[in-house]
Design an enzyme around this catalytic site. Structure first.
Site, short mmCIF file in Angstrom:
data_model
loop_
_atom_site.label_atom_id
_atom_site.label_comp_id
_atom_site.label_asym_id
_atom_site.label_seq_id
_atom_site.Cartn_x
_atom_site.Cartn_y
_atom_site.Cartn_z
NE ARG A 113 33.77 41.55 39.71
CZ ARG A 113 32.95 41.20 38.72
NH1 ARG A 113 31.75 40.70 38.99
NH2 ARG A 113 33.32 41.33 37.47
CE LYS B 62 35.87 38.58 36.33
NZ LYS B 62 35.53 37.29 35.77
N1 PMP Z 1 30.39 34.33 36.91
C1 PMP Z 1 31.66 34.13 36.55
C2 PMP Z 1 32.34 32.89 37.02
C3 PMP Z 1 32.33 35.05 35.73
O1 PMP Z 1 33.59 34.84 35.38
C4 PMP Z 1 31.62 36.19 35.28
C5 PMP Z 1 32.29 37.15 34.34
N2 PMP Z 1 33.06 38.06 34.99
C6 PMP Z 1 30.30 36.37 35.71
C7 PMP Z 1 29.72 35.43 36.52
C8 PMP Z 1 29.53 37.60 35.31
O2 PMP Z 1 30.02 38.71 36.00
P1 PMP Z 1 29.95 40.18 35.39
O3 PMP Z 1 28.53 40.47 35.12
O4 PMP Z 1 30.53 41.05 36.46
O5 PMP Z 1 30.77 40.17 34.16
#
Ligand code: PMP
Length: 288
Positions: free
Chosen positions: A50, A149
């Site tokens: 990612r 991200k």
């Molecule tokens: N949505 C957003 C906007 C985030 O910043 C995160 C945290 N990374 C998540 C969802 C959850 O993603 P993950 O399970 O990969 O941490």
């Protein structure tokens, strides 16, 4: 605590980003939040994929290979002496001039920070947290793809502040169409009539690693799971609701905008998934 900074472990005082770095000036960069449990990094490869895809989307070349960054994460974990913790991996555009054009930034800057983490108090995992609907919308895909991200989190920060000001634990963010996208740092799931549902990433959600882990758990436990568009009504009228994220893990939601969900307690399916997730994160992972 040692920081991995552009290829080597340095003391915190020596990990310095330039004031001319476009990450600082414009939020031009990407990041990952990763957890490790018992010294093993949970779904490291998925996080790295990612990370590289986010960078690729914004035409940012990460000056290290994926194997080098995997080793960097491990080295930082080992140097921390922690068994459980959190890794923040960041790439910024690097140092340039004051113009927007990243062509003035010859080399990206990469660093990894390890720290301890406890996000919510333990009782919230039984009683759940409260949600409000934010007036701030999630990034529109045509503006900045929410699957990237990036270091551009201002609208999520605005939404988080709104939650805090209104005494809630988290803020629900809707997309441009008014459907549910996700929360400020977590994906959202609802449960109704035994079916677990989460919005598709195309509705403005990050393709969460924990979200995928929960989908995998549902498939393993033979709990019906689907990805479809949901709105506020679906959340308010759900039997159960929970959020997922690396930091928060799996956390039940007790209300939305004052509407109680699941009698204000973690529901049975949420509890089952949470227990399974807690086992999963310790049973798997990259050994450092
Ligand atoms: N949505 C957003 C906007 C985030 O910043 C995160 C945290 N990374 C998540 C969802 C959850 O993603 P993950 O399970 O990969 O941490």
């Amino acid at each position: 605590m040692k920081i991995w900074f552009d290829g080597k472990l340095v003391d915190r005082e020596d990990a310095k980003v330039s004031v001319f770095d476009h990450g600082v000036l414009y939020g031009d960069g990407c990041f990952e939040g990763i957890r490790f449990y018992d010294g093993k990094i949970f779904r490291l490869e998925d996080h790295l994929v990612r990370f590289y895809n986010s960078a690729r989307y914004i035409f940012l070349t990460i000056p290290f290979t994926m194997d080098e960054l995997a080793a960097a994460c491990c080295d930082t974990v080992n140097a921390s002496g922690l068994k459980d913790g959190y890794i923040r991996l960041v790439v910024t555009r690097g140092e340039g001039n004051l113009g927007l054009n990243p062509a003035s930034c010859p080399r990206a800057c990469v660093f990894a920070i390890v720290s301890e983490i406890t996000l919510y108090p333990a009782e919230m995992y039984e009683k759940g947290l409260t949600l409000i609907t934010s007036s701030v919308r999630r990034n529109a895909p045509a503006a900045l793809c929410p699957q990237v991200k990036s270091l551009n989190y201002l609208n999520n920060i605005m939404a988080k502040q709104e939650a805090v000001q209104r005494g809630a634990g988290e803020a629900l963010m809707l997309n441009e169409q008014g459907n549910v996208a996700e929360c400020t740092g977590d994906n959202i799931f609802i449960v109704r009539d035994g079916v677990v549902t989460t919005p598709p990433v195309t509705d403005g959600a990050l393709d969460g690693i924990t979200r995928q882990a929960v989908i995998d758990i549902c498939i393993e436990l033979e709990i019906p799971v689907d990805e479809r568009t949901i709105n506020r009504y679906d959340v308010i009228c759900a039997d159960e609701c929970f959020l997922t994220g690396t930091a928060a893990e799996v956390i039940p939601v007790s209300s939305l905008d004052g509407h109680s969900i699941s009698d204000g307690m973690a529901g049975p399916i949420t509890t089952k998934i949470l227990a399974h997730y807690q086992n999963m994160v310790r049973a798997t992972g990259t050994v450092c």
